[in-house]
Design an enzyme around this catalytic site. Structure first.
Site, mmCIF file in Angstrom:
data_model
loop_
_atom_site.group_PDB
_atom_site.id
_atom_site.type_symbol
_atom_site.label_atom_id
_atom_site.label_comp_id
_atom_site.label_asym_id
_atom_site.label_seq_id
_atom_site.Cartn_x
_atom_site.Cartn_y
_atom_site.Cartn_z
ATOM 1 N N PHE A 1 0.825 -1.209 0.000
ATOM 2 C CA PHE A 1 0.000 0.000 0.000
ATOM 3 C C PHE A 1 0.858 1.257 0.000
ATOM 4 O O PHE A 1 0.483 2.280 0.559
ATOM 5 C CB PHE A 1 -0.951 -0.019 1.205
ATOM 6 C CG PHE A 1 -1.888 -1.196 1.190
ATOM 7 C CD1 PHE A 1 -3.021 -1.185 0.396
ATOM 8 C CD2 PHE A 1 -1.618 -2.335 1.931
ATOM 9 C CE1 PHE A 1 -3.875 -2.278 0.347
ATOM 10 C CE2 PHE A 1 -2.462 -3.439 1.903
ATOM 11 C CZ PHE A 1 -3.599 -3.409 1.110
ATOM 12 N N CYS B 1 -1.395 3.478 -10.449
ATOM 13 C CA CYS B 1 -2.134 2.414 -9.746
ATOM 14 C C CYS B 1 -3.647 2.552 -9.838
ATOM 15 O O CYS B 1 -4.320 1.641 -10.329
ATOM 16 C CB CYS B 1 -1.700 2.393 -8.287
ATOM 17 S SG CYS B 1 0.076 2.223 -8.121
ATOM 18 N N ARG C 1 2.368 9.279 -15.204
ATOM 19 C CA ARG C 1 1.396 8.323 -15.714
ATOM 20 C C ARG C 1 -0.030 8.707 -15.309
ATOM 21 O O ARG C 1 -0.301 8.951 -14.139
ATOM 22 C CB ARG C 1 1.740 6.903 -15.227
ATOM 23 C CG ARG C 1 2.917 6.336 -16.002
ATOM 24 C CD ARG C 1 3.351 5.012 -15.453
ATOM 25 N NE ARG C 1 4.005 5.128 -14.161
ATOM 26 C CZ ARG C 1 4.470 4.101 -13.466
ATOM 27 N NH1 ARG C 1 4.320 2.887 -13.931
ATOM 28 N NH2 ARG C 1 5.070 4.291 -12.311
HETATM 29 C C1 UGA Z 1 -2.189 4.547 -4.399
HETATM 30 C C2 UGA Z 1 -2.658 4.133 -2.995
HETATM 31 O O1 UGA Z 1 -2.903 5.306 -2.215
HETATM 32 C C3 UGA Z 1 -1.592 3.270 -2.308
HETATM 33 O O2 UGA Z 1 -2.076 2.826 -1.046
HETATM 34 C C4 UGA Z 1 -1.298 2.058 -3.199
HETATM 35 O O3 UGA Z 1 -0.277 1.262 -2.679
HETATM 36 C C5 UGA Z 1 -0.839 2.532 -4.568
HETATM 37 O O4 UGA Z 1 -1.858 3.377 -5.146
HETATM 38 C C6 UGA Z 1 -0.624 1.314 -5.421
HETATM 39 O O5 UGA Z 1 -1.602 0.661 -5.777
HETATM 40 O O6 UGA Z 1 0.527 0.926 -5.602
HETATM 41 P P1 UGA Z 1 -0.539 6.441 -5.312
HETATM 42 O O7 UGA Z 1 -0.833 5.946 -6.695
HETATM 43 O O8 UGA Z 1 0.851 6.770 -4.942
HETATM 44 O O9 UGA Z 1 -1.046 5.382 -4.222
HETATM 45 O O10 UGA Z 1 -1.403 7.772 -5.165
HETATM 46 P P2 UGA Z 1 -2.461 8.335 -4.108
HETATM 47 O O11 UGA Z 1 -1.786 9.043 -3.017
HETATM 48 O O12 UGA Z 1 -3.447 7.293 -3.755
HETATM 49 O O13 UGA Z 1 -3.180 9.421 -5.032
HETATM 50 C C7 UGA Z 1 -3.889 9.010 -6.203
HETATM 51 C C8 UGA Z 1 -4.488 10.189 -6.918
HETATM 52 O O14 UGA Z 1 -5.589 10.717 -6.205
HETATM 53 C C9 UGA Z 1 -3.537 11.350 -7.158
HETATM 54 O O15 UGA Z 1 -3.669 11.780 -8.479
HETATM 55 C C10 UGA Z 1 -4.010 12.417 -6.198
HETATM 56 O O16 UGA Z 1 -3.767 13.722 -6.680
HETATM 57 C C11 UGA Z 1 -5.505 12.130 -6.151
HETATM 58 N N1 UGA Z 1 -6.152 12.593 -4.914
HETATM 59 C C12 UGA Z 1 -5.847 12.021 -3.731
HETATM 60 C C13 UGA Z 1 -7.078 13.617 -4.971
HETATM 61 O O17 UGA Z 1 -7.376 14.169 -6.063
HETATM 62 N N2 UGA Z 1 -7.690 14.029 -3.808
HETATM 63 C C14 UGA Z 1 -7.398 13.458 -2.612
HETATM 64 O O18 UGA Z 1 -8.007 13.878 -1.594
HETATM 65 C C15 UGA Z 1 -6.448 12.447 -2.571
#
Ligand code: UGA
Length: 457
Positions: free
Chosen positions: A169, A281, A348
């Site tokens: 995660f 992801c 990505r």
């Molecule tokens: C995500 C999960 O959070 C991790 O727990 C998981 O391990 C990982 O995918 C994976 O599958 O390997 P990550 O892709 O690094 O992690 O990104 P996140 O922090 O989840 O953010 C995802 C997207 O949501 C980003 O584009 C972010 O800008 C957006 N986001 C996030 C929002 O627009 N609003 C929010 O309140 C939170």
């Protein structure tokens, strides 16, 4: 467990730590390898990409992840992490983590080629009768560990392997912290194998050991998809409410999100309205979940709506720019932020890609700036756009500025800088980083996600 000597000068193991191997040194594998090397394991990292391998060997991370380069250089230097493309060097590892990529194919299913290749290699490597545990961390559809991974291990060798599915995660941008302090550890497998892995994690994470959930392969596999799907759903949900708020005079999604987040049943994280979710992801996993669900005969309506909401959300700045400027042809548009979120250079499925493509298609002159993702952007856009060397020069003579990624350094740009540098002070705040009142008072035409028109009493 005794320390089996790697090479006399390199082994710095104490007598009670493990040798582990990590197959695939991408964003998950490299962080995992470095984290456990730092905790005292002897880690053998196996990477087949020669260029990447050489870079890692020199102690340089092939991608931007805060804190990683320092830890990597340290662990390479002291020999606790050894990286190689020769799998036979890992034959003494008792636990083999598999962290290769599992990208989606064009029909939405998951490409398991790298996983299959690595499993065959591991199976064929075994030279003695000590029981090894293969731990798959790559995200795979439910059923894969039992029906694909296990048969490969059994087919290739007469030795018996332990096998666990153990989703990760880690978030990009805070991966080192997440690896050191996981908030739970999920282990799918037969009880004997799961107990061995649980024991490893206990040793590694005491005294901060989080809750361990021991279950079967299928639950562990589905937990990973459900987790990412829920996070994406929260974001698409708040973006949907943001779209409503934008049409209600004096409404502000930030206040609404803060308030609903205080309900413990909802929780405050992942409620930041913005230009949607991207990265390597969430988009891939949601698509894979839709494909899986349909294959199983279940209509994944909710997940499809979450994806569609996101698709529309990241194009919103284009509509806002057109409304503010009319036709975009020949207009100079400054884009602040390219990475899919701050603290990474990963482009990505970043909102910036969709916004910039739209602007370029409509004939706008696009100038971009990002603190770490400019190099990656050049590979995507080449000379179709202009690259600024800092945020302030990016604004020079712009007719409009779109904030796509909420890097801290953009938050501190005072409104006066926009007014002085831009041809027309029009700011589209796609991540809600600016104080609307302050910007409007400074004479800026501000359009912000989830902010309704301001109407005096
Ligand atoms: C995500 C999960 O959070 C991790 O727990 C998981 O391990 C990982 O995918 C994976 O599958 O390997 P990550 O892709 O690094 O992690 O990104 P996140 O922090 O989840 O953010 C995802 C997207 O949501 C980003 O584009 C972010 O800008 C957006 N986001 C996030 C929002 O627009 N609003 C929010 O309140 C939170």
């Amino acid at each position: 467990m005794s320390c089996r000597v790697w090479t006399a000068d390199r082994c710095r193991c104490s007598t009670n730590l493990e040798t582990i191997s990590v197959y695939g040194l991408g964003r998950v594998g490299l962080v995992t390898a470095v984290c456990y090397a730092k905790k005292g394991c002897r880690v053998i990292g196996i990477e087949s990409d020669q260029l990447r391998l050489e870079q890692i060997r020199r102690g340089n991370s092939p991608f931007y992840e805060p804190g990683l380069t320092n830890c990597l250089a340290e662990t390479i230097k002291d020999g606790s992490l050894v990286v190689t493309n020769t799998p036979s060097l890992s034959s003494e590892a008792k636990i083999c983590f598999v962290t290769v990529g599992t990208p989606n194919t064009s029909d939405g299913s998951v490409n398991l080629n790298d996983l299959r290749r690595v499993l065959s290699t591991i199976a064929m490597l075994r030279q003695d009768d000590r029981r090894r545990i293969v731990v798959v961390k790559s995200t795979v559809p439910p059923g894969t560990t039992r029906h694909i991974v296990k048969p490969i291990l059994e087919r290739e060798t007469r030795h018996r392997f332990g096998l666990c599915y153990n989703p990760e995660f880690l978030r990009e941008g805070s991966a080192i912290h997440d690896a050191e302090f996981p908030d739970r550890i999920i282990i799918g497998g037969e009880p004997l194998d799961s107990a061995v892995l649980a024991e490893f994690y206990k040793k590694m994470h005491e005294p901060n050991l989080p809750k361990l959930i021991l279950t079967n392969y299928e639950n562990a596999e589905l937990i990973k998809y459900a987790n990412n799907a829920f996070l994406a759903t929260k974001v698409s949900f708040i973006n949907c409410i943001a779209g409503i708020a934008e049409r209600i005079p004096n409404a502000d999604i930030k206040t609404v999100a803060d308030a609903i987040g205080l309900d413990q049943r909802i929780g405050s994280s992942f409620l930041n309205a913005g230009l949607g979710w991207g990265g390597s992801c969430l988009p891939k996993d949601l698509q894979a979940l839709v494909t899986l669900s349909k294959r199983l005969g279940h209509d994944p309506k909710l997940i499809e709506a979450v994806i569609e909401t996101n698709r529309e959300q990241r194009l919103k700045p284009l509509g806002a720019a057109r409304r503010a400027l009319g036709a975009l042809k020949g207009k100079r548009v400054a884009v602040l932020g390219l990475a899919f979120k701050p603290n990474t250079d990963d482009l990505r499925e970043a909102a910036s890609i969709f916004v910039i493509r739209g602007l370029v298609n409509e004939g706008a002159d696009v100038v971009v700036y990002d603190p770490v993702a400019l190099q990656a952007a050049r590979l995507v856009f080449d000379n179709a756009i202009e690259y600024a060397s800092n945020a302030q020069t990016c604004l020079d003579r712009a007719d409009c500025c779109i904030v796509v990624t909420e890097w801290d350094e953009f938050r501190s740009i005072p409104p006066a800088v926009f007014v002085e540098r831009m041809r027309r002070p029009i700011v589209i705040d796609g991540r809600r980083i600016y104080d609307a009142n302050e910007f409007i008072r400074a004479g800026i035409q501000l359009v912000a996600v989830g902010l309704g028109p301001s109407v005096p009493d």
